[in-house]
Design an enzyme around this catalytic site. Structure first.
Site, PDB file in Angstrom:
ATOM      1  N   ALA A   8       0.881  -1.140  -0.179  1.00 16.58           N
ATOM      2  CA  ALA A   8      -0.111  -0.032  -0.051  1.00 16.58           C
ATOM      3  C   ALA A   8       0.889   1.314   0.000  1.00 16.58           C
ATOM      4  CB  ALA A   8      -0.826  -0.120   1.330  1.00 16.58           C
ATOM      5  N   ALA A  10       0.988   4.625  -2.808  1.00 15.06           N
ATOM      6  CA  ALA A  10      -0.074   5.797  -3.157  1.00 15.06           C
ATOM      7  C   ALA A  10      -1.110   5.262  -3.632  1.00 15.06           C
ATOM      8  CB  ALA A  10       0.662   6.641  -4.323  1.00 15.06           C
ATOM      9  N   ILE A  11      -1.253   4.167  -4.830  1.00 19.45           N
ATOM     10  CA  ILE A  11      -2.574   3.601  -5.323  1.00 19.45           C
ATOM     11  C   ILE A  11      -3.072   2.641  -4.311  1.00 19.45           C
ATOM     12  CG2 ILE A  11      -3.177   2.152  -7.217  1.00 19.45           C
ATOM     13  CD1 ILE A  11      -1.330   3.502  -9.107  1.00 19.45           C
ATOM     14  N   ASN A 100       1.710  -1.698 -13.136  1.00 21.81           N
ATOM     15  CA  ASN A 100       2.250  -1.229 -14.496  1.00 21.81           C
ATOM     16  C   ASN A 100       2.969  -2.391 -15.219  1.00 21.81           C
ATOM     17  OD1 ASN A 100       1.340   1.357 -14.608  1.00 21.81           O
ATOM     18  ND2 ASN A 100       3.162   2.249 -13.578  1.00 21.81           N
ATOM     19  N   LYS A 178      -2.337   1.113 -21.881  1.00 22.38           N
ATOM     20  CA  LYS A 178      -1.830   1.939 -20.784  1.00 22.38           C
ATOM     21  C   LYS A 178      -0.046   1.840 -21.138  1.00 22.38           C
ATOM     22  CE  LYS A 178      -1.349   3.248 -16.693  1.00 22.38           C
ATOM     23  NZ  LYS A 178      -1.556   2.450 -15.249  1.00 22.38           N
ATOM     24  N   ASN A 186       6.585   8.155 -18.739  1.00 21.01           N
ATOM     25  CA  ASN A 186       7.520   7.955 -17.619  1.00 21.01           C
ATOM     26  C   ASN A 186       8.814   8.352 -18.071  1.00 21.01           C
ATOM     27  OD1 ASN A 186       6.020   7.083 -15.187  1.00 21.01           O
ATOM     28  ND2 ASN A 186       5.056   5.686 -16.778  1.00 21.01           N
ATOM     29  N   ASN A 196       3.716  16.274 -15.925  1.00 23.68           N
ATOM     30  CA  ASN A 196       3.167  15.341 -17.069  1.00 23.68           C
ATOM     31  C   ASN A 196       2.748  16.102 -18.248  1.00 23.68           C
ATOM     32  OD1 ASN A 196       3.443  13.055 -15.456  1.00 23.68           O
ATOM     33  ND2 ASN A 196       1.259  12.882 -15.085  1.00 23.68           N
TER      34      ASN A 196
END
Length: 286
Positions: A8, A10-11, A100, A178, A186, A196
């Site tokens: 656990a 951020a996401i 990812n 994605k 990235n 970004n």
């Protein structure tokens, strides 16, 4: 539903917080992060401003019946995260790899074999880790879940908790979509130390275009045909985002990046299919 968020950051913290609304959710996090959450709750700022009360632990000692494990570690930490819990896995356990990269779920499948169901997931949530006990969200995005007998039920549960989710018709196609985004966003943001939205700078467009062309060529050999225009429209979604990419955040913290599972994965697949990817290979090398 019993939910364990494994890794656990951020996401993972966001998913655990949102799912705690109507599920028995537990965050497995670093000790300092877990201690603060247990004492003061998990604070979310930005798109939503709220403190969630839920349980957090540094490790788990058992897995109950019908538990959903959401794996949100970096891909290179998958083995490290799964190894200690492998003995607790049950036939009715489900592991959702919300990570990812291309083929990240294969690492987990290889480890657990037929012990339980392993599914791939994709998320587009914009989230930053501020400090232990606090994260900042810029958007809620979506969650795509690999099709299975349980996926619709999981997706409905997520959506009821405020996480827009659906059972994907073709998760591998979603992974490619994605991957296009990540392969452009990235490394460019990480190498040039920019936010970004700055990848829209016209000076960077030729670089982005070459990355996309190579990815499209490899994707076609992998069974998925995309037009340059359709891929550009996918990447357009971040052109207004003032977030720092996950890779830039990793570099700022001096952490290892996931480049080998993004541009590096495209290069590896390219070699398998006989497609040269000099730009992606250069970025991975950098």
């Amino acid at each position: 539903m019993k939910v364990i968020i494994l890794g656990a950051g951020a996401i993972g913290s966001l998913y655990g917080a949102k799912l705690s609304k109507s599920n028995d959710a537990i965050l497995v996090a670093r000790k300092k992060h877990a201690d603060i959450i247990n004492k003061k709750g998990l604070k979310i700022a930005g798109f939503e401003s709220k403190t969630y009360r839920l349980k957090a632990v540094p490790k788990i000692k058992k897995i109950e019946k019908n538990t959903l494990i959401i794996l949100t570690t970096k891909v290179y930490d998958s083995e490290k995260a799964i190894r200690p819990i492998k003995k607790f896995l049950r036939k009715d356990t489900i592991i959702l790899c919300l990570q990812n990269g291309y083929g990240s779920e294969e690492i987990v499948k290889k480890m657990v074999g037929r012990k339980c169901l392993v599914l791939r997931g994709i998320t587009s949530v914009g989230i930053n880790f501020l400090k232990p006990g606090a994260i900042k969200m810029s958007n809620i995005g979506y969650t795509a879940i690999e099709k299975s007998r349980k996926s619709k039920e999981i997706a409905e549960n997520f959506s009821e908790c405020g996480l827009k989710a659906y059972a994907s018709k073709n998760i591998k196609e979603d992974v490619w979509k994605k991957l296009f985004m990540n392969c452009v966003l990235n490394p460019i943001t990480g190498i040039f130390k920019i936010k970004n939205y700055e990848i829209a700078d016209k000076k960077l467009k030729p670089l982005g275009a070459e990355i996309i062309k190579e990815c499209i060529a490899v994707a076609e050999k992998d069974g998925f045909k995309f037009s340059f225009k359709s891929v550009e429209s996918i990447i357009d979604r971040v052109r207004k985002s003032k977030n720092y990419s996950s890779m830039y955040q990793d570099l700022l913290k001096g952490k290892r990046t996931e480049i080998d599972y993004l541009n590096g994965a495209v290069v590896k697949l390219g070699k398998k299919y006989g497609v040269k990817c000099p730009v992606n290979e250069s970025l991975a090398g950098m």
